[in-house]
Design an enzyme around this catalytic site. Structure first.
Site, PDB file in Angstrom:
ATOM      1  N   LYS A 117      37.564  52.192  48.209  1.00 21.36           N
ATOM      2  CA  LYS A 117      36.816  53.012  49.163  1.00 21.36           C
ATOM      3  C   LYS A 117      37.240  54.472  49.140  1.00 21.36           C
ATOM      4  O   LYS A 117      36.452  55.354  49.448  1.00 21.36           O
ATOM      5  CB  LYS A 117      36.981  52.470  50.597  1.00 21.36           C
ATOM      6  CG  LYS A 117      36.094  51.277  50.884  1.00 21.36           C
ATOM      7  CD  LYS A 117      36.170  50.887  52.347  1.00 21.36           C
ATOM      8  CE  LYS A 117      35.243  49.717  52.664  1.00 21.36           C
ATOM      9  NZ  LYS A 117      35.506  49.179  54.005  1.00 21.36           N
ATOM     10  N   LYS A 201      27.123  43.950  43.307  1.00 21.48           N
ATOM     11  CA  LYS A 201      26.782  43.268  44.550  1.00 21.48           C
ATOM     12  C   LYS A 201      25.608  43.929  45.256  1.00 21.48           C
ATOM     13  O   LYS A 201      25.495  45.149  45.230  1.00 21.48           O
ATOM     14  CB  LYS A 201      28.008  43.334  45.479  1.00 21.48           C
ATOM     15  CG  LYS A 201      28.512  41.986  45.925  1.00 21.48           C
ATOM     16  CD  LYS A 201      29.732  42.134  46.799  1.00 21.48           C
ATOM     17  CE  LYS A 201      29.360  42.205  48.259  1.00 21.48           C
ATOM     18  NZ  LYS A 201      30.473  42.071  49.188  1.00 21.48           N
ATOM     19  N   LYS A 204      24.391  47.676  51.067  1.00 23.16           N
ATOM     20  CA  LYS A 204      23.656  48.614  51.921  1.00 23.16           C
ATOM     21  C   LYS A 204      23.842  50.041  51.431  1.00 23.16           C
ATOM     22  O   LYS A 204      23.060  50.928  51.772  1.00 23.16           O
ATOM     23  CB  LYS A 204      24.136  48.496  53.367  1.00 23.16           C
ATOM     24  CG  LYS A 204      25.603  48.858  53.496  1.00 23.16           C
ATOM     25  CD  LYS A 204      26.064  49.001  54.921  1.00 23.16           C
ATOM     26  CE  LYS A 204      27.457  49.585  54.888  1.00 23.16           C
ATOM     27  NZ  LYS A 204      28.436  49.151  55.790  1.00 23.16           N
TER      28      LYS A 204
END
Ligand code: TRP
Length: 338
Positions: A117, A201, A204
């Protein structure tokens, strides 16, 4: 001593819940409700660990209600399971502090999700993002949760929860006070990948809306996204082995199997040798049939936000009733005068 079985899981509030959240998480949560007591949490405190969460307070509140509506629309029954938002139950934060002092820097330094991240900009990340896994451990252990349905990407965080439980139990010489929570990892077939790239994956945060099916997409949008999904030029294989090295084909077959509640082998057999165009038509019909009722129920629930808030308030009361005595014991164990 065996701890009584108890499910805890949570999802961050986001207003773009998609097929991956449904097949990978919600659908399993719904099933578990028949097997043991369950707590399902909207983890709004985790949401502010990244800029995207805290910059827009109104959006965070709206997303919390939207995710609550999605839980219910997917089949989480608030009369059976405890459904609430994390920030309403202060024990999460209280226990997280204790775990901040039990956990070691070295443990957190190993967390791959933090590295992914933050990339090269670790020094700009919030401290909360770094200690995120300790709050997650507190979420689960505030209730002595034993079973945690999560996706593969959360496996490492859950192992950390077990390490925390174990270290607390041994440091304070309270063997077996906290259970070591077990992951209930959903099968590979429910790992939903991007419709644009079968190796990534469904997410969003993917720039392309065509990479995912949102739970609120209308019929035409769903059909169009499936028709445009990336595939390879060959017809569908006649065996599961034939899916190897064909990530897009595998993903679409997996989605079909999960939506239809059938095993992969029987779906492969049904479409063996057929063209993608035919298969996609059937997949589009199936997706619409399964997802439209959820979208409609979400819209109905979201039209009455006060009702959603009532559900969250009552869930938080029930959650607090479970967490408070455990937290009181923790304080006593640690030596806090109270
Ligand atoms: N970290 C989880 C995720 O991003 C969300 C989460 C927070 C969670 N607390 C939890 C999941 C406790 C399971 C149990 O998916």
């Amino acid at each position: 001593m065996a701890h009584p079985q108890l499910v805890f899981s949570g999802m961050q509030p986001t207003n773009v819940l998609h097929l991956g959240n449904y097949l990978g998480a919600l659908k399993n949560w719904v099933k578990l409700q028949d097997e043991m007591p369950c707590l399902y949490c909207v983890v709004d405190m985790h949401a502010i660990t990244q800029d995207t969460g805290y910059r827009h307070p109104k959006e965070l509140a709206a997303a919390t209600r939207e995710v609550t509506a999605a839980y219910i629309a997917a089949g989480v029954n608030p009369n059976k399971s405890i459904l609430f938002n994390q920030s309403r139950v202060a024990e999460h934060a209280e226990l997280a502090w204790v775990f901040n002092c039990v956990g070691r820097l070295g443990w957190l330094d190993r967390m791959t999700q933090f590295k992914e991240k933050t990339g090269k900009h670790k020094e700009r990340a919030s401290v909360g993002l770094y200690t995120y896994p300790l709050l997650m451990a507190a979420d689960i252990l505030a209730y002595k949760g034993t079973h945690v349905p999560v996706g593969e990407d959360q496996r490492q965080h859950l192992e950390l929860s077990r390490d925390i439980a174990q270290k607390f139990n041994s440091d304070y010489e309270v063997p077996d006070f906290f259970p070591l929570p077990e992951p209930v990892i959903t099968g590979a077939a429910t790992r939903v990948m991007s419709l644009r790239d079968g190796t990534k994956k469904m997410s969003k945060s993917d720039e392309s809306d065509y990479s995912r099916i949102n739970l609120t997409d209308d019929t035409d949008t769903i059909a169009q996204k499936i028709r445009k999904a990336r595939t390879d030029p060959n017809p569908l294989p006649d065996s599961e082995e034939g899916l190897e090295g064909r990530p897009e084909a595998e993903n679409l077959i997996n989605i079909y199997a999960a939506l239809a509640d059938e095993n992969r082998a029987s779906i492969v057999a049904r479409f063996a040798g057929r063209q993608f165009s035919e298969f996609k038509n059937e997949l589009a019909d199936l997706s619409v049939a399964k997802l439209q009722p959820i979208a409609a129920e979400m819209r109905r629930l979201l039209a009455d936000p006060a009702e959603i808030d009532r559900i969250l308030v009552s869930g938080a009361e029930k959650a607090r009733a479970l967490a408070a005595p455990i937290m009181a014991e923790v304080k006593q164990i640690v030596g806090f005068v109270s």
